[in-house]
Enzyme design. Structure first.
Site, PDB file in Angstrom:
ATOM      1  N   GLY A   1       4.864   5.359 -16.689  1.00 46.84           N
ATOM      2  CA  GLY A   1       3.447   5.374 -17.029  1.00 46.84           C
ATOM      3  C   GLY A   1       2.717   6.504 -16.317  1.00 46.84           C
TER       4      GLY A   1
ATOM      5  N   ARG B   1       2.179   0.194 -23.466  1.00 46.54           N
ATOM      6  CA  ARG B   1       1.171   0.257 -22.392  1.00 46.54           C
ATOM      7  C   ARG B   1      -0.112   0.980 -22.828  1.00 46.54           C
ATOM      8  NH1 ARG B   1       4.021   1.606 -16.873  1.00 46.54           N
ATOM      9  NH2 ARG B   1       1.967   0.962 -16.121  1.00 46.54           N
TER      10      ARG B   1
ATOM     11  N   ASP C   1       1.459  -2.306  -6.686  1.00 47.72           N
ATOM     12  CA  ASP C   1       2.869  -2.327  -7.109  1.00 47.72           C
ATOM     13  C   ASP C   1       3.706  -3.307  -6.294  1.00 47.72           C
ATOM     14  OD1 ASP C   1       2.360  -0.443  -9.046  1.00 47.72           O
ATOM     15  OD2 ASP C   1       2.872   1.249  -7.761  1.00 47.72           O
TER      16      ASP C   1
ATOM     17  N   LYS D   1       1.569  -3.565 -16.469  1.00 47.99           N
ATOM     18  CA  LYS D   1       2.517  -2.677 -15.774  1.00 47.99           C
ATOM     19  C   LYS D   1       3.795  -2.590 -16.617  1.00 47.99           C
ATOM     20  CE  LYS D   1      -0.116  -1.574 -12.350  1.00 47.99           C
ATOM     21  NZ  LYS D   1      -0.625  -0.192 -12.256  1.00 47.99           N
TER      22      LYS D   1
ATOM     23  N   ARG E   1       3.582  -8.513 -15.166  1.00 53.11           N
ATOM     24  CA  ARG E   1       4.177  -8.951 -13.893  1.00 53.11           C
ATOM     25  C   ARG E   1       3.694 -10.327 -13.444  1.00 53.11           C
ATOM     26  NH1 ARG E   1       4.585  -2.998 -10.930  1.00 53.11           N
ATOM     27  NH2 ARG E   1       6.549  -2.484 -11.965  1.00 53.11           N
TER      28      ARG E   1
HETATM   29  C1  S3P Z   1       0.315   5.206  -9.729  1.00 52.22           C
HETATM   30  C2  S3P Z   1      -0.805   4.430  -9.802  1.00 52.22           C
HETATM   31  C3  S3P Z   1      -0.775   2.976 -10.029  1.00 52.22           C
HETATM   32  C4  S3P Z   1       0.611   2.394  -9.807  1.00 52.22           C
HETATM   33  C5  S3P Z   1       1.689   3.233 -10.409  1.00 52.22           C
HETATM   34  C6  S3P Z   1       1.670   4.637  -9.840  1.00 52.22           C
HETATM   35  C7  S3P Z   1       0.170   6.653  -9.507  1.00 52.22           C
HETATM   36  O1  S3P Z   1      -1.167   2.712 -11.353  1.00 52.22           O
HETATM   37  O2  S3P Z   1       0.674   1.079 -10.313  1.00 52.22           O
HETATM   38  O3  S3P Z   1       2.965   2.663 -10.155  1.00 52.22           O
HETATM   39  O4  S3P Z   1       1.143   7.317  -9.120  1.00 52.22           O
HETATM   40  O5  S3P Z   1      -0.951   7.148  -9.713  1.00 52.22           O
HETATM   41  P1  S3P Z   1      -2.735   2.627 -11.740  1.00 52.22           P
HETATM   42  O6  S3P Z   1      -3.383   3.807 -11.197  1.00 52.22           O
HETATM   43  O7  S3P Z   1      -2.779   2.573 -13.225  1.00 52.22           O
HETATM   44  O8  S3P Z   1      -3.207   1.345 -11.115  1.00 52.22           O
END
Ligand code: S3P
Length: 446
Positions: free
Chosen positions: A100, A128, A321, A348, A352
């Protein structure tokens, strides 16, 4: 999008975690190192790069966009930056796999380019939500199409510069903030982004390291468009999100004494330490130091009797996370743990809340999922609160690792199906976990 053959974990019950280990490089910082390195003038040398599938998806994306990148070899990567105006159209769709972060950050970056791009992902990523980035980017003048807000994402060539916006994010998301800042490099004017609660700030820190002037003022980040990046060297610390499984494992297994070396302790990431300590965990920080703009320490954790707490909602984005692991800790605590304000967990790599509630219930835990969290009545008085069971990770790396640690307090073996994606964030998990005392092994199938 060929998926590798499926694997499962078999974890024998009992044991404790002893020794010293170093978890792989931080996933968030690894993604950003290759993106900013690609946009810089000059060669960026990265060490400690995460050789997991997610970060490699970002590397491959930048290669497809015409950037020469060597490595990683033992965590060392060399990115031959092409400058902010040097990317070229990719020859085909860019596959972000399970990542993501890769997709959302690349949507921001590619929105400002004079060529078209298509971004695709695996089955999980294809479900997502992407509107959280595409809507503010559209307000900047980007032209993007999605499938009902989900991937595939088609980005059309930007006609001229994007326009800077002042944007108050409805969700606390570092990915959205980062996507807008990357697009903001290609915008006329000052991009201003406000987060409703603090989220990881690796993008802001690293932009600073590449010589970009960016100001932070409480919840606001502000950056003038049109700046250039100067190549730099980046030392990626160990990922606290990977360390979290061992922080929980050692906390719940009596007699454990484990030191996790060189872990990133950026204050926007340490919610897991604060939450575990509030539950009574014995975690100490040793050799605190700063490495390339990010704070780092060795984390020593010893077994402790945990107690249930109401998790302060303001800590949720700082531990977002780590909840799969924290749910396991709560199930081993004395008393009730209540998690609220964590609805983001539902979007996620898997839902989760639902997947962990199912897995923990199958193991005999007393859990009640709620729309934005979970209520867990811990069985901390019992030496082995978890029963033998087969559970399913639904292809979610963090669910697989979290459930495997439950075996430390199991009365029988735990089988976890669909664990192949552990390699997206934590290559070598099984060997490292075995080395410090978790009786985990891999089986084909599942
Ligand atoms: C991340 C931000 C988080 C996290 C993801 C990594 C990043 O997501 O859950 O594993 O590297 O910016 P969100 O910013 O959508 O909460």
């Amino acid at each position: 999008m060929n998926s590798p053959a499926k694997q499962s974990f078999h974890v024998a019950p009992g044991g404790r975690l002893i020794g010293r280990l170093r978890v792989p490089g931080d996933k968030s910082i690894s993604h950003r190192s290759v993106i900013l390195g690609a946009l810089a003038d000059g060669v960026t040398r990265v060490s400690g790069f995460l050789e997991g599938a997610d970060a490699l998806s970002t590397r491959d994306a930048l290669r497809a966009l015409g950037v020469r990148i060597e490595g990683p070899h033992e965590g060392r990567l060399e990115v031959h930056g092409v400058g902010v105006d040097g990317l070229r159209a990719a020859p085909g769709a860019i596959d972000c796999g399970n990542a993501g972060t890769a997709m959302r950050l690349l949507i921001g970056l590619l929105s400002g380019q004079p060529f078209a791009s298509v971004l695709v992902g695996d089955e999980s990523l294809t479900r997502r939500p992407m509107r959280r980035v595409t809507e503010p980017l559209a307000a900047m003048g980007a032209r993007i199409e999605t499938n009902n807000g989900c991937p595939p994402v088609r980005i059309f060539p930007a006609s001229g510069s994007l326009r800077a916006i002042r944007y108050e994010m409805p969700v606390a998301s570092a990915q959205v903030k980062s996507a807008l800042l990357l697009a903001g490099l290609y915008a006329e004017g000052v991009t201003e982004v406000r987060e409703p609660a603090p989220t990881r700030d690796h993008t802001e820190r690293m932009l600073g390291g590449f010589g970009v002037s960016l100001t932070r003022d409480g919840p606001w980040a502000r950056m003038q468009g049109g700046q250039r990046l100067r190549a730099t060297d980046i030392d990626v610390p160990g990922d606290i999100s990977s360390a979290a499984f061992f922080l929980v494992g050692a906390s719940i297994a009596a007699g454990s004494d484990l030191t996790l070396e060189h872990v990133g302790i950026n204050p926007t990431r340490t919610g897991v330490i604060d939450i575990l300590r509030a539950m009574g965990a014995d975690i100490t920080l040793e050799r605190e130091r700063e490495v390339g703009g990010e704070p780092v320490a060795d984390l020593r954790v010893r077994g402790a009797q945990l107690r249930g707490i109401d998790v302060p909602p303001e800590l949720v984005p700082l531990a977002i996370d780590e909840f799969p692991a924290l749910f396991v800790a709560a199930a081993c605590a004395r008393g009730r743990t209540v998690i609220t304000g964590a609805e983001e967990l539902r979007v996620k790599e898997s839902d989760r809340i639902a997947v962990m509630a199912d897995g923990l219930a199958a193991l005999g835990a007393r859990v009640a999922p709620t729309p934005d969290g979970m209520v867990i009545d811990g069985r901390g008085d019992e030496p082995a609160p978890f029963a033998a069971a087969t559970v399913n990770s639904h292809g979610d790396h963090r669910i697989a690792m979290a459930l495997s640690l439950a075996a430390l307090r199991g009365s029988g073996a735990i089988e976890i199906a669909d664990t192949t994606n552990v390699a997206t964030s934590f290559p070598g998990f099984v060997a490292l976990a075995q080395g410090c005392g978790l009786a985990v092994s891999t089986r084909a199938g599942g």
